[in-house]
Design an enzyme around this catalytic site. Structure first.
Site, mmCIF file in Angstrom:
data_model
loop_
_atom_site.group_PDB
_atom_site.id
_atom_site.type_symbol
_atom_site.label_atom_id
_atom_site.label_comp_id
_atom_site.label_asym_id
_atom_site.label_seq_id
_atom_site.Cartn_x
_atom_site.Cartn_y
_atom_site.Cartn_z
ATOM 1 N N SER A 1 0.790 -1.225 0.000
ATOM 2 C CA SER A 1 0.000 0.000 0.000
ATOM 3 C C SER A 1 0.821 1.274 0.000
ATOM 4 C CB SER A 1 -0.934 -0.005 1.211
ATOM 5 O OG SER A 1 -0.181 -0.033 2.401
ATOM 6 N N HIS B 1 -5.521 -4.392 -1.888
ATOM 7 C CA HIS B 1 -5.373 -3.277 -2.844
ATOM 8 C C HIS B 1 -5.323 -3.765 -4.288
ATOM 9 C CE1 HIS B 1 -4.757 0.304 -0.331
ATOM 10 N NE2 HIS B 1 -4.103 -0.465 0.512
ATOM 11 N N LYS C 1 -12.635 -1.736 -0.013
ATOM 12 C CA LYS C 1 -11.874 -0.904 -0.961
ATOM 13 C C LYS C 1 -12.620 -0.911 -2.307
ATOM 14 C CE LYS C 1 -7.463 -0.906 1.393
ATOM 15 N NZ LYS C 1 -6.964 -1.964 2.277
#
Ligand SMILES: *Cc1c(COP(=O)(O)O)cnc(C)c1O
Length: 410
Positions: free
Chosen positions: A199, A227, A259
């Site tokens: 990240s 992610h 996310k």
């Protein structure tokens, strides 16, 4: 020195005040920004008005997608708030089953099981699946939830061991695995764990290389692709798809629904039927805590459906990322190269990164500065995160603001 009851009762208050003061003095004190409407390409921020949002993980722009919102509303209408129970007593709705089947289908694995967050899901993995004699080997830059899951596993089960390899370094991993071969205490399974996308750097794990190393030593591969899911690979399946690997090439995935996949909250573990079954039976973060709320189970399921039906969203994100990287570099900033939607601009000093992000916010561009201790000293950065929700005009506003910032600095 004796501690009186009175002075003892003051110990915490004094300590808390000191810690908070040192955070303020050191420029590490976090001020929470209040968002006054839905997450999108632009958002309303209390005291700042409308700004372009470049710090959310809303990679596909699904957080405020009309179908995603509608599904959440329908979920709470149909099922109410919840069951007031943990999953194994009377806490599992049909919408949980539907979502878990969709996650397994999406990733191309046998089974999946949801938790209230990826943090919780990851904390379920090692303490439940590891036994004494096992070894867990972790990339040094892995997410905090992986680190804590390993700490819990080794604390809860004596004889579970852990080790770390330097970031992305397959030779270092092999050295750790060689050491394990020679270790008489490592008699059980070996688990290699990595983030798919890291990240802070925005770089990716070498999953084919990790798979090959795992196969050579008989190790299991666990990938937290929080992610990467919805971002990486032609259809957004994740970092493994980026490399042309199948979901079944990864032993266990952990991931988040907070996310790209709707942005609310929630996480999952996905992989073999027997592994998931063991989690349902034994994992404390499901046995002793409630399920994902119905609103989220329904909205996240729709988010995944939208992604499966509209893979062009992933392409739009990719085009936006390419446009953003080029534009940031053209202004004269150094942006770390990577295939992900995370574009870190290295500025060096922590105070400078924070000052720059404050100045950008004044100009209507919301980007966060990260410094020490989140990233190594001297590598403070602005972390720009791109979304498929952005249009060119939003990214152009970023470039304009950066250009003015550059002019201010000279
Ligand atoms: C964001 C993130 C998490 C946390 O996800 P939650 O669902 O919010 O708990 C876990 N692991 C990684 C790698 C992440 O990037």
């Amino acid at each position: 020195m004796t501690v009186t009851s009175q002075s003892r009762s003051e110990i915490f208050n004094r300590r808390a005040d000191e810690t908070l003061r040192s955070l303020r003095d050191g420029g590490q004190y976090k001020r929470l920004q209040m968002i006054e409407g839905p997450m999108d390409a632009t958002i309303r921020l209390r005291d700042h008005g409308e700004v372009v949002c470049l710090c959310s993980n809303n990679y596909l722009g699904l957080a405020n997608h009309p179908d995603v919102v509608r599904s959440g509303i329908e979920g709470i209408r149909r099922y109410g708030g919840g069951t007031a129970s943990v999953r194994f007593i009377c806490g599992t709705f049909e919408c949980h089953e539907v979502l878990e089947n969709t996650i397994a289908e999406f990733l191309g694995v046998e089974a999946a099981y949801t938790f209230v967050s990826c943090w919780t899901a990851t904390e379920a993995v090692f303490p439940t699946l590891c036994e004494p004699g096992d070894l867990i080997v972790s990339d040094e830059l892995n997410h905090a939830c992986i680190i804590d899951s390993m700490r819990l596993a080794t604390a809860m089960k004596r004889g579970v061991k852990k080790n770390v390899f330097s970031h992305g370094n397959l030779d270092a991993l092999r050295a750790v695995l060689d050491q394990a071969r020679a270790d008489p205490e490592v008699t059980g399974a070996i688990w290699v764990v990595t983030d798919g996308v890291f990240s802070m750097e925005g770089d990716i794990a070498d999953l084919p290389g990790l798979r090959a190393a795992c196969d050579e030593y008989g190790a299991l591969l666990v990938v937290d692709d929080s992610h990467g899911t919805g971002v990486m690979g032609p259809t957004g399946r994740g970092t493994h798809e980026h490399y042309g690997m199948a979901g079944a090439d990864i032993d266990f995935f952990t991931g988040t629904l907070g996310k790209a996949l709707g942005g609310a909250a929630g996480g999952y573990v996905a992989g073999s039927k027997r592994g998931i079954e063991l989690l349902v039976q034994r994992a404390r973060p499901t046995l002793f805590t409630n399920a994902l709320p119905t609103t989220v189970a329904c909205s996240a399921e729709t988010a995944i459906r939208v992604l499966m039906n509209e893979p062009q969203r992933v392409q739009k994100l990719r085009d936006n990322v390419a446009y953003a990287r080029k534009g940031i570099a053209a202004v004269g900033f150094e942006v770390l190269e990577s295939p992900t939607a995370i574009c870190p601009i290295i500025v060096g000093d922590t105070a400078r990164a924070i000052a720059m992000s404050n100045r950008l916010l004044e100009m209507g561009v919301f980007v966060i500065g990260f410094g020490y201790p989140v990233v190594p000293e001297g590598t403070a950065r602005l972390r720009v995160q791109i979304s498929a929700a952005h249009e060119r005009e939003h990214l152009d506003r970023l470039f304009d603001a950066l250009r003015r910032l550059k002019a201010d600095m000279n």
